[in-house]
Design a protein around this motif. Sequence first.
Motif: not given
Length: 361
Positions: A19-31, A36-39, A247-254
């Motif tokens: 979980f220290r890897y930025l790429t993983l946390r970036g993906i998790l941020g999107i998901l 949250i947006s969809l729910l 922002l990407v994840g929230a935007g796609l959900g919206f």
Amino acid sequence: MLLWLTDLLSQYFGELTVFRYLTLRGILGILTALLISLLIGPYMIRKLGERQIGQAVRDDGPQTHLSKAGTPTMGGALILVAITVSTLLWADLTNRYVWITLLVTLLFGAIGWVDDYRKVVERNPRGLPARWKYFWQSVIGAGAAIALFYSSSLPQETSLYLPFFKSVSLVMGPVIFILLTYFVIVGSSNAVNLTDGLDGLAIMPTVMVAAALGIFCYLSGHAQFASYLLIPHLPGSGELIVFCGALVGAGLGFLWFNTYPAQVFMGDVGALALGAALGVVAVIVRQEIVLFIMGGVFVMETVSVILQVASFRLTGRRIFRMAPLHHHFELKGWPEPRVIVRFWVVTVVLVLVGLATLKIR
């Protein structure tokens, strides 16, 4: 928050160091933001509808928009909730860039919320008077600029870099840096707000630009990548990939609810906040000019309004049938979905041009 927890537990469970890897946390941020947006989205839309927080539509615009009257608005609050929760969960909360970006986003969202509330709840067509809106935008934008300048410790943090050139940069003093940062943040905020006039028109370009800025953040925060690509190395900026991912994840959900025909509009609470978010991230990674390129749709919409107003005041004539630009094409007979998708296509091309600056130097 979860980064701190996983760091704490990693001494007992070594696998958690992933979980220290930025790429993983970036993906998790999107998901996370997307989930949250969809729910929350259906619940929020239902509550906005029950309270009759609906969009008012101008009767001098395209007649096809009259049917949108009453569609729930202020849905941008959903985006802000998803971004905030996802960022707090996955980002390193000791990083100053994360806090500056998040606070600027939320404060601009607060300005938009007041404006929307006065328009749709208090039924005041003026909303928040323009002079007060710009005043508070200026205060927050200038405050962010001052915070970024006086917390900087490296010359590249306050230099202006020109894309397509290997080593062309301008070291800026406090006055120039603060003015430039102010105009980028406030300008991008209002540009996204002007673009938000059709279903999904503003949110998808915002998502695409945010994704590209996330790439710049990651590369700028990585010493080897930054050196290889001849971009400024900005320690700590890589952490903003989590914010951009959120922002990407929230935007796609919206967009799921905002796509044509829209079930909800973002309102000023979303548009002002998202534009400011793009602006402050671009400033942090020293890609203000690249933002101008990638956000070309926002620029065109803003310029169309400026030209329309200037022409009418100086000559009494209008350049466009209606401004912003997307309304001009509607009045020319383009169906709304055609305008939206073509503006998306333009954004895809411009974002690719912006990303090409990483190698064409």
